[in-house]
Every structure is written in structure tokens, then in C-alpha cells.
Design a protein around this motif. Structure first.
Motif: not given
Length: 735
Positions: A147-149, A168-170, A634-635, A674-679
Motif C-alpha cells: 500500500v502506497d500512501l 483509512a488508506k492503509l 505505506g505498508r 485474501l487481504l492480510g490485514w483488517s484496518g
């Protein structure tokens, strides 16, 4: 060919496959992120031997050979070791790093599937680094997706000043290559908001009161000072603490008798003006400020002098007097009017004399009559030096006292009877006339006595000049005084750097001065008030920019701050300045902690350059800059699958998704990503920064399995040889 040879041949081929797989595992025992293969077998095919006994309850199935069933991957984690790589990461848990071949590509994980613009791979090898353009890549040049902020553009980092927007973006699933240029420049940010958390200790850092109670022109604001509460001051570096050290005891001595006058803070006075009035009314003492010869005030202190016409024998004590430094005794606390009555002297109008402790003024034209007997030509000015009659006190014959508005003389033998009950003679009415206060511009006659700035002056010749300035027209009377220590105010100074649009630094400076520490009369909630003077300066703090703002901070009975934010003009805009505290820490007035800045939060920054980076356990990448900024950019992209076994190895420690067709429909064998994060937080594991995951091959088990597989291979080879020998023997029988 007989069945023995067929079965043993399939066994040889199958165990060869197993040996190859195990050898590959052992070969990759030190390969970062390698996933171990687990070879599995199944029988080739089977048939039923009905010829034996079709109706038998016993199973008559017959298997023909063995074949490869699968070469599954092990999903258990490998070992984790420390690493010094700037971007080395390991993943602990269920999931994979996401990488791609194209720096312009993207990989979007949605609730109902995914979108990919190019080939996307998954790996547990976290040995990443930056290439020449600053992109994060692995050793094969594949780009890390995450994820790029969007804070980096053209080597410039721009802060968002909105943490909620960043969070929110992360939490989104749009992954793209991440780039961190080495020459990254932090764009300056204009300061518009400052939140300051401070501790104010009233027992530290005192400043002379002249600095606090000054007017814009630099002169001392006497009126404001005299109306200030004593409890906001210090002397000799210690707070007066007038709520505890609250007593002033004044003892007047008359003919060997003591008269005690007690004044208490909170009961008789709170401000200096109230103390001044109480001293004058109760003890005939004048209170003024210590002054230079020209009447100005260099350092604020108190001066107690005799404000009456009478000479007094006085001592001052009490815990507040000791704190102020005015405790002591003066046996001849004189007014300077020490002329005793003489029967042989002729007096003229305006002459002032002292007769047996009573001060008189001659009102006639000329004469020498006895003032105690001639009320026509003499006016009683002051009888306070005689003292008041007191019970249980023995008085001598001829002694004079005041009682209920009259002066009495003891005419009988010594005793302590009430003057109204006999033994006393009424002489004249009591009086206590004080010298008039000097009024600028008033014309004064000779012999007139005035009080000016705590001192008595006598007019020599008629005129309206100032007593302190006119040394010829006025005569300063010889007065003694008690002078206090210089008064100080507990104070503190805070400095916060703020920045304009270009990143230039300015200084937001605040001076804190204790107003009082017990303002329960105006607000029961408040037990300590501080005045704050805030002004903007240049970076060095030498040039003031704009006007100073005066505001307050108070603390309630629970030591909670009470204040309101103010606005400070800054360039074309303004700064909202709040000294109640930051988001994490409130301002306080703790006595066990030094006066200091506890925490500063502001939205402004100077320019800076990339200094360091860090990745937290949720895979969020933080950048540290030389200007002190520490922000997320980002992450790391993490994806998980329901069925990791459905991923396909493609070499280079990479896996990819594969499809299977069933019933005419096409499915992803591993399940959709599956997305590795929630929030903000990861769901299935955590990222370990400066760690690498080794191969998950269990060497001990691999060697054991290798021996077992070798034995199986050898036994199948022996069976094949046996089958071959049987065929040869059958052929020989025919011959």
C-alpha cells in the motif's frame, strides 16, 4: 512381462521421484523462505479377481503398481534469524509477501476476487533491498507490492497531517510497487496548530516582580502590583505560601505595656492594598514600595514606616513577617516630629510638639500655654502612642491611656481599675489624625506635613512642588522603616519552534507568572492561576514579531488545567495555541516535578532529509527524517490463501496462483487471495523487521526419509530382478 516386474518397475520410478524430491529439499536447506516438498504416492490401478471366488465375503481386489500422487508443500514456518539488511523482513503466520515483475503494475485484492495487470507472485523470502531508482525489490529484481500512501512524488515527501486518512488508506487492498528514494526530501509544512503540555512548579524559577508587573513603557505598574494577591509571590527564592504562613504580629509598647495587633492573610487581607489599609488602620503603619532616590522602582520590595505623628516602640513578628523578611524591632520608630513641649518656648501657628506622648498642633497666633490645659490654642493630632487601656494591667499615677474615645490620667495609687469606675481623670478627647497624602499641584503652606511614597515631608516655604524632587521647599522627616526582601514571582519560560511555508524557523515563546495560588474567592474550582504572555520571535529569540498575547492557565482542586486556546498571528494566517496539553498528556502543576515542557504536538515541520526507516509488526513502513519527522509512507503487501497447497512453484522462491477446471467451470486451486490485514492490523500473522525466514526443511526428517526412500528403491529393484529371473527360467523350461 509378469506382474512382479510391472509392480517393481513402477516402484522404482516412484521412489526415484521421492528421492529427487527429498534431494531437492536437502539442496535447499539454506534457501531463504524455501517451502519443503512432501512426496506422496498412490496405487496405480486395481482390479477384482472374480476367478478366485466371486461369491466370497473376502475381498479379492488386486493392485497393479504405484505412482506419484502429489508433491505437496509444507506450510509450517521456518526458523527466524536476525539480519542487518535495511529492508529485510520475515513473515510469521499464514500469508505471503506479494511481488511482481512490472514497476507500473498493480494487484488489487477485493472481497469478491482480485485484479492484476501483470504476473503476480507470492514468496516467503523477505530479503528485500532498494534498486537504483529506490524501488523495493528482491534479489531477482521483482518489485515488492504494498500500500502506497502517495506521500512521495518526485523525491519529495509531503505530510498529510491527517492520521485518520492515513489509517483509512492503509486498510485498502490496492497494492503497487513501493519506492523510497535515497535522496528523499521532506517538504516543509506551515505551522497552524500547537498543543503544549507543561508542568508548572510554583516553587521554582522566580523572577523579580518588576519584570512581571511592568507597563508597556517599562515603568512599574504600582496599581496592579498593590492589587495583586500575596499568595502569588516569593521572597528569597521561596514561595510565601500565605495560606499556611499567614500571620503578621505587630507589638506596640506604651510605657512598658504591650499592645498586640494580629493581621492574618485570608481574614484581614489578601492583596497588598488590603494589607496597606489594615496596617494603617490598626497599627498606624504605612506600606509602600522600596524606591530609588528618584522615586522609581528597580526591584519590588515592601517598606513599612511610621505613618503617624507619634514616635513608637514597635516590633514585628509572625511567620508571614519572617517569610517577607520584615520581622524585627525598633525602639524609636520615629516620625521625625520629635519636638517636646517647652514652657519657656513661644509657639506660632502650625508648630507641632509632643507632650507626654500626645502630639499637638498650635492653632493660635503666638504663645506658650500648656497643651494639656489649653484646648483653645492647641489641637490634638495623635494620642495613639499612649495605647489603649487593658484589663489585668497595672498603671502608675500620672500615666495616660486611651479609652472609649478619651484620654484618661491615673490620679490614684497604681492599679488596674476601669477608667470609668474611678481612679482616673478624663483629660481630653482621643485622636489619631494622619498626615495628609501629598496631592500633585496643591499649594502647601509652610510647616505642613504630608505623606508621600511612604515617607513624611515638612513644607519649608509655600509652594506646590514635589517633595521628592524639591529638596529646598521640603524637608524629609527622619523616619525609620522596615524593608522586606525583594519580592519575586514564580515563573517559567517555554519555547516552541514553529515553521512557515518555506521551512524557516520561528520561536513561539511563552512566559508563565504565578498570579496567586488560592483564588477561591472568585472561583471555588481554582486553586492556582498563572498569567501567560506569549509572543512570536525570530529563530534566535532576539526580535519580537507582532504583539504579545496575554492569557491565563489555572488548575482546579484536582490539578486539572483550565484554559482556552488562543490564536497568534503568523504570516498571512494564524496559529491556534493550546497550553492545556497534548493528546497524550495534560498540563500539570506538580510540585515533585521540575517546571518543564512535557510534550509538544504541532502540525508544522522544517525541511528534512531521509535518515532512517522502520517497519512495524503490522508491516507499516515508517520513514525518519533529519527534521524529527517520523511518518508512515505505506505498508508491505501481505496476501493469504485458504489452500496454500494450491499455489504453484515457479522457481526463485516464488509461487503463483493456478487454475483447475471442474465440470466445465474454472477455479483458482488455492482459493481467491485474501487481504492480510483488517484496518491497521494484520489478521493472520505479523511482520518481523530485520529478520529473515530460513527454509522450513527439517534436516533430520529429510535424511531419515531419504534412507527410507533409498531402501524402498533397492527393494523394488530386487523385486524387478527376481521377476526377470523367473521369466528366464520359464524360457529355459521350453528349451
Amino acid at each position: 512381462m509378469n506382474g512382479t516386474m510391472i509392480n517393481s518397475f513402477s516402484g522404482i520410478k516412484t521412489h526415484q521421484f521421492g528421492l529427487d524430491s527429498l534431494a531437492n529439499n536437502i539442496a535447499n536447506v539454506n534457501t531463504l523462505g524455501y517451502r519443503e516438498n512432501q512426496p506422496q504416492f498412490e496405487s496405480l490401478f486395481a482390479s477384482s479377481m472374480d476367478s478366485l471366488n466371486a461369491n466370497s465375503a473376502i475381498n479379492n481386489d488386486y493392485n497393479y503398481g504405484v505412482t506419484k500422487a502429489s508433491n505437496a508443500i509444507s506450510t509450517r514456518s521456518g526458523s527466524y534469524k536476525n539480519s542487518d539488511g535495511e529492508l529485510d523482513v520475515a513473515y510469521e503466520g499464514k500469508g505471503w509477501f506479494v511481488v511482481g515483475e512490472n514497476k507500473e503494475g498493480s494487484f488489487v485484492i477485493k472481497d469478491d476476487g482480485y485484479e492484476s495487470k501483470q504476473k503476480t507472485y507470492f514468496t516467503r523470502d523477505g530479503s528485500f533491498l532498494r534498486d537504483g531508482e529506490g524501488y523495493i525489490v528482491n534479489s531477482s529484481g521483482h518489485y515488492m507490492y504494498g500500500v502506497d500512501l502517495g506521500k512521495i512524488s518526485n523525491n519529495v515527501f509531503t505530510t498529510s497531517n491527517n492520521s485518520d486518512e492515513d489509517f483509512a488508506k492503509l486498510g485498502t487492498g490496492e497494492l503497487k510497487p513501493l519506492q523510497i528514494p535515497q535522496d528523499l526530501y521532506f517538504k516543509p509544512v506551515l505551522t497552524t496548530k500547537v498543543d503544549l503540555s507543561i508542568n508548572l512548579n510554583k516553587k521554582q524559577n522566580t523572577t523579580n516582580a518588576t519584570q512581571v508587573y511592568s507597563l508597556p513603557n517599562g515603568s512599574f505598574d504600582e496599581e496592579r502590583f498593590l492589587n495583586a494577591d500575596l499568595n502569588g509571590f516569593s521572597a528569597n527564592g521561596e514561595t510565601l505560601d500565605a495560606t499556611t504562613f499567614d500571620k503578621l504580629l505587630i507589638t506596640l509598647r506604651h510605657n512598658g505595656h504591650n499592645q498586640d495587633i494580629e493581621l492574618r492573610y485570608g481574614r484581614d487581607f489578601r492583596t497588598f492594598n488590603e494589607l496597606k489599609n489594615a496596617l494603617l488602620e490598626r497599627a498606624g503603619l504605612g506600606l509602600d514600595l522600596t524606591r530609588l532616590p528618584d522615586g522609581s522602582i528597580s526591584k519590588a520590595g515592601l517598606k513599612l514606616s511610621n505613618a503617624t505623628y507619634s514616635t513608637k516602640d514597635i516590633s514585628i513578628s509572625g511567620n508571614l513577617a519572617e517569610k517577607l523578611g520584615i520581622a524585627g524591632r525598633n525602639d524609636s520608630f520615629a516620625s521625625g516630629i520629635d519636638s517636646a513641649y517647652s514652657p519657656s518656648k513661644t509657639y506660632s501657628r502650625g508648630d507641632i510638639i509632643n507632650a507626654q506622648g500626645i502630639v499637638f498642633a498650635y492653632t493660635g497666633e503666638s504663645g506658650n500655654s500648656n497643651p494639656l490645659e489649653d484646648s483653645t490654642n492647641w489641637e490634638v493630632l495623635d494620642t495613639s502612642a499612649l495605647g489603649e487601656w487593658q484589663e489585668r494591667t497595672s498603671y502608675q499615677v500620672g500615666e495616660l491611656i486611651n479609652h472609649q474615645g478619651n484620654v484618661y490620667k491615673r490620679i490614684e495609687s497604681s492599679g488596674n481599675s476601669n477608667p470609668l469606675e474611678g481612679g482616673w481623670e478624663q483629660v481630653l478627647p482621643s485622636a489619631r489624625n494622619l498626615p495628609q497624602e501629598f496631592t500633585e499641584g496643591t499649594n502647601y503652606a509652610p510647616k505642613t506635613i504630608v505623606s508621600y511614597q511612604g515617607r513624611l515631608y515638612e513644607r519649608i516655604s509655600e509652594g506646590n512642588s514635589n517633595p521628592r524632587e524639591d529638596k529646598i521647599g521640603w524637608r524629609a522627616l527622619d523616619t525609620h522603616s522596615f524593608e522586606s526582601a525583594y519580592l519575586e514571582v514564580p515563573s517559567y519560560q517555554s519555547n516552541v519552534e514553529v515553521y512557515d511555508e518555506s521551512g524557516a524557523k520561528f520561536l513561539l515563546q511563552s512566559h508563565y507568572y504565578l498570579l496567586n495560588s488560592a483564588d477561591v474567592t472568585t472561583n471555588p474550582r481554582v486553586n492556582e492561576r498563572w498569567e501567560v504572555r506569549t509572543q512570536l520571535f525570530n529563530q534566535d529569540g532576539t526580535i519580537a514579531l507582532g504583539e504579545a498575547s496575554t492569557h491565563e492557565i489555572a488548575f482546579d482542586e484536582n490539578n486539572n488545567p483550565i484554559t482556552q486556546p488562543i490564536t497568534i498571528a503568523f504570516g498571512d494566517g494564524e496559529i491556534t495555541y493550546n497550553i492545556a496539553g497534548s493528546a497524550d498528556r495534560r498540563s500539570a502543576n506538580r510540585l515533585y516535578q521540575d517546571s518543564q515542557i512535557l510534550q509538544t504536538e504541532q502540525d508544522g515541520r522544517s525541511e528534512g532529509h531521509l535518515q532512517d526507516l522502520r517497519i512495524d509488526r503490522d508491516g507499516i513502513i515508517f520513514l525518519s527524517f533529519t527534521n524529527g519527522a517520523f511518518e508512515a509512507m505505506g505498508r508491505v503487501g501481505i496476501s493469504a490463501f485458504v489452500n496454500d497447497q494450491g499455489l504453484k512453484k515457479v522457481g526463485g522462491n516464488l509461487f503463483e496462483m493456478s487454475e483447475i477446471v471442474s465440470g466445465g467451470d474454472t477455479y483458482i486451486s488455492s482459493g481467491k487471495p485474501l487481504l492480510g490485514w483488517s484496518g491497521q492490523h494484520l489478521r493472520f500473522g505479523s511482520v518481523l523487521y530485520k529478520h529473515l525466514e530460513t527454509s522450513n526443511v527439517d534436516v533430520g526428517s529429510a535424511l531419515t526419509d531419504l534412507i527410507v526412500m533409498q531402501r524402498g528403491y533397492s527393494m523394488n529393484a530386487k523385486a524387478f530382478t527376481t521377476g526377470d529371473d523367473l521369466i528366464k527360467e520359464a524360457i529355459n523350461l521350453k528349451r
